[in-house]
Design a protein around this motif. Structure first.
Motif, PDB file in Angstrom:
ATOM      1  N   ILE A 135     -25.748 -19.461 -55.861  1.00 26.84           N
ATOM      2  CA  ILE A 135     -24.930 -19.984 -54.768  1.00 26.84           C
ATOM      3  C   ILE A 135     -23.749 -19.042 -54.553  1.00 26.84           C
ATOM      4  N   LEU A 136     -23.658 -18.527 -53.327  1.00 28.13           N
ATOM      5  CA  LEU A 136     -22.600 -17.588 -52.958  1.00 28.13           C
ATOM      6  C   LEU A 136     -21.658 -18.238 -51.946  1.00 28.13           C
ATOM      7  N   LEU A 137     -20.391 -17.907 -52.065  1.00 32.26           N
ATOM      8  CA  LEU A 137     -19.395 -18.318 -51.068  1.00 32.26           C
ATOM      9  C   LEU A 137     -18.861 -17.048 -50.428  1.00 32.26           C
ATOM     10  N   PHE A 138     -19.041 -16.943 -49.122  1.00 36.97           N
ATOM     11  CA  PHE A 138     -18.628 -15.763 -48.365  1.00 36.97           C
ATOM     12  C   PHE A 138     -17.337 -16.101 -47.631  1.00 36.97           C
ATOM     13  N   MET A 139     -16.278 -15.379 -47.913  1.00 37.91           N
ATOM     14  CA  MET A 139     -14.995 -15.620 -47.250  1.00 37.91           C
ATOM     15  C   MET A 139     -14.547 -14.357 -46.535  1.00 37.91           C
ATOM     16  N   GLY A 140     -13.764 -14.511 -45.487  1.00 36.63           N
ATOM     17  CA  GLY A 140     -13.340 -13.367 -44.685  1.00 36.63           C
ATOM     18  C   GLY A 140     -12.159 -12.610 -45.268  1.00 36.63           C
ATOM     19  N   ASP A 141     -11.749 -11.592 -44.569  1.00 39.13           N
ATOM     20  CA  ASP A 141     -10.625 -10.752 -44.996  1.00 39.13           C
ATOM     21  C   ASP A 141      -9.370 -11.584 -45.192  1.00 39.13           C
ATOM     22  N   ARG A 142      -8.704 -11.400 -46.315  1.00 39.87           N
ATOM     23  CA  ARG A 142      -7.464 -12.123 -46.593  1.00 39.87           C
ATOM     24  C   ARG A 142      -6.271 -11.449 -45.915  1.00 39.87           C
ATOM     25  N   HIS A 143      -6.200 -10.149 -45.967  1.00 42.30           N
ATOM     26  CA  HIS A 143      -5.079  -9.392 -45.403  1.00 42.30           C
ATOM     27  C   HIS A 143      -3.738  -9.967 -45.845  1.00 42.30           C
ATOM     28  N   ASN A 144      -3.575 -10.116 -47.150  1.00 43.70           N
ATOM     29  CA  ASN A 144      -2.300 -10.601 -47.683  1.00 43.70           C
ATOM     30  C   ASN A 144      -1.198  -9.588 -47.432  1.00 43.70           C
ATOM     31  N   CYS A 145      -0.001 -10.096 -47.241  1.00 41.81           N
ATOM     32  CA  CYS A 145       1.185  -9.257 -47.058  1.00 41.81           C
ATOM     33  C   CYS A 145       2.236  -9.699 -48.059  1.00 41.81           C
ATOM     34  N   GLU A 146       2.958  -8.732 -48.586  1.00 42.91           N
ATOM     35  CA  GLU A 146       4.053  -9.073 -49.490  1.00 42.91           C
ATOM     36  C   GLU A 146       5.197  -9.718 -48.708  1.00 42.91           C
ATOM     37  N   LEU A 147       5.435  -9.189 -47.507  1.00 46.18           N
ATOM     38  CA  LEU A 147       6.494  -9.731 -46.654  1.00 46.18           C
ATOM     39  C   LEU A 147       5.879 -10.614 -45.574  1.00 46.18           C
ATOM     40  N   LYS A 148       6.593 -11.622 -45.176  1.00 45.51           N
ATOM     41  CA  LYS A 148       6.118 -12.534 -44.132  1.00 45.51           C
ATOM     42  C   LYS A 148       6.039 -11.779 -42.807  1.00 45.51           C
ATOM     43  N   PRO A 149       4.884 -11.835 -42.137  1.00 48.53           N
ATOM     44  CA  PRO A 149       4.780 -11.209 -40.823  1.00 48.53           C
ATOM     45  C   PRO A 149       5.775 -11.855 -39.848  1.00 48.53           C
ATOM     46  N   SER A 150       6.385 -11.054 -39.009  1.00 44.14           N
ATOM     47  CA  SER A 150       7.448 -11.553 -38.124  1.00 44.14           C
ATOM     48  C   SER A 150       6.965 -12.618 -37.140  1.00 44.14           C
TER      49      SER A 150
ATOM     50  N   ILE B 233     -10.928 -21.926 -53.888  1.00 45.32           N
ATOM     51  CA  ILE B 233     -11.274 -22.272 -55.266  1.00 45.32           C
ATOM     52  C   ILE B 233     -11.866 -23.678 -55.335  1.00 45.32           C
ATOM     53  N   ASP B 234     -11.271 -24.615 -54.606  1.00 42.95           N
ATOM     54  CA  ASP B 234     -11.790 -25.990 -54.582  1.00 42.95           C
ATOM     55  C   ASP B 234     -13.214 -26.041 -54.031  1.00 42.95           C
TER      56      ASP B 234
ATOM     57  N   ASN C 155     -20.319 -25.681 -56.945  1.00 45.61           N
ATOM     58  CA  ASN C 155     -20.809 -24.926 -58.113  1.00 45.61           C
ATOM     59  C   ASN C 155     -21.203 -23.500 -57.747  1.00 45.61           C
ATOM     60  N   VAL C 156     -20.304 -22.833 -57.043  1.00 41.19           N
ATOM     61  CA  VAL C 156     -20.546 -21.470 -56.574  1.00 41.19           C
ATOM     62  C   VAL C 156     -20.620 -20.518 -57.765  1.00 41.19           C
ATOM     63  N   ASP C 157     -21.598 -19.617 -57.724  1.00 37.35           N
ATOM     64  CA  ASP C 157     -21.760 -18.626 -58.779  1.00 37.35           C
ATOM     65  C   ASP C 157     -20.911 -17.379 -58.535  1.00 37.35           C
ATOM     66  N   MET C 158     -20.694 -17.076 -57.256  1.00 40.36           N
ATOM     67  CA  MET C 158     -19.964 -15.855 -56.934  1.00 40.36           C
ATOM     68  C   MET C 158     -19.288 -16.001 -55.575  1.00 40.36           C
ATOM     69  N   ILE C 159     -18.053 -15.526 -55.496  1.00 39.54           N
ATOM     70  CA  ILE C 159     -17.332 -15.493 -54.223  1.00 39.54           C
ATOM     71  C   ILE C 159     -17.393 -14.059 -53.701  1.00 39.54           C
ATOM     72  N   LEU C 160     -17.918 -13.891 -52.495  1.00 37.61           N
ATOM     73  CA  LEU C 160     -17.999 -12.571 -51.872  1.00 37.61           C
ATOM     74  C   LEU C 160     -16.836 -12.415 -50.903  1.00 37.61           C
ATOM     75  N   HIS C 161     -16.111 -11.329 -51.055  1.00 33.40           N
ATOM     76  CA  HIS C 161     -14.943 -11.074 -50.214  1.00 33.40           C
ATOM     77  C   HIS C 161     -15.081  -9.699 -49.576  1.00 33.40           C
ATOM     78  N   PRO C 162     -15.580  -9.639 -48.343  1.00 30.44           N
ATOM     79  CA  PRO C 162     -15.695  -8.346 -47.672  1.00 30.44           C
ATOM     80  C   PRO C 162     -14.349  -7.922 -47.105  1.00 30.44           C
ATOM     81  N   GLY C 163     -14.165  -6.672 -46.937  1.00 27.06           N
ATOM     82  CA  GLY C 163     -12.962  -6.196 -46.243  1.00 27.06           C
ATOM     83  C   GLY C 163     -11.735  -6.115 -47.116  1.00 27.06           C
ATOM     84  N   ASP C 164     -10.599  -6.218 -46.469  1.00 28.20           N
ATOM     85  CA  ASP C 164      -9.311  -5.976 -47.122  1.00 28.20           C
ATOM     86  C   ASP C 164      -8.706  -7.244 -47.696  1.00 28.20           C
TER      87      ASP C 164
END
Length: 69
Positions: A7-22, A40-41, A47-56
């Motif tokens: 069972i795979l969970l595919f999630m999109g790009d997170r694009h986290n930033c250290e600073l809050k975008p304006s 995570i929930d 009962n996901v076996d692996m989380i796939l995170h493509p991109g940045d």
């Protein structure tokens, strides 16, 4: 013994930033944390076996870890 299916969970790009975008009017860091908790929930609920995170994961190139890939 091997499982019948993976069972795979595919999630999109997170694009986290250290600073809050304006352009953000919410509590940006809390929103990011809540998104991570939701992922995570979902993974635990199904009962996901692996989380796939493509991109940045990070938006800022200087925050990206260097690696040999």
């Amino acid at each position: 013994m091997l499982k019948d299916k993976i069972i795979l969970l595919f999630m999109g790009d997170r694009h986290n930033c250290e600073l809050k975008p304006s352009s953000r009017i919410d509590d940006y860091h809390t929103t990011c944390e809540n998104k991570d908790k939701e992922i995570i929930d979902i993974a635990k609920r199904y009962n996901v076996d692996m989380i796939l995170h493509p991109g940045d994961f990070w938006t800022d190139s200087d925050k990206k870890p260097s690696n040999e890939f």
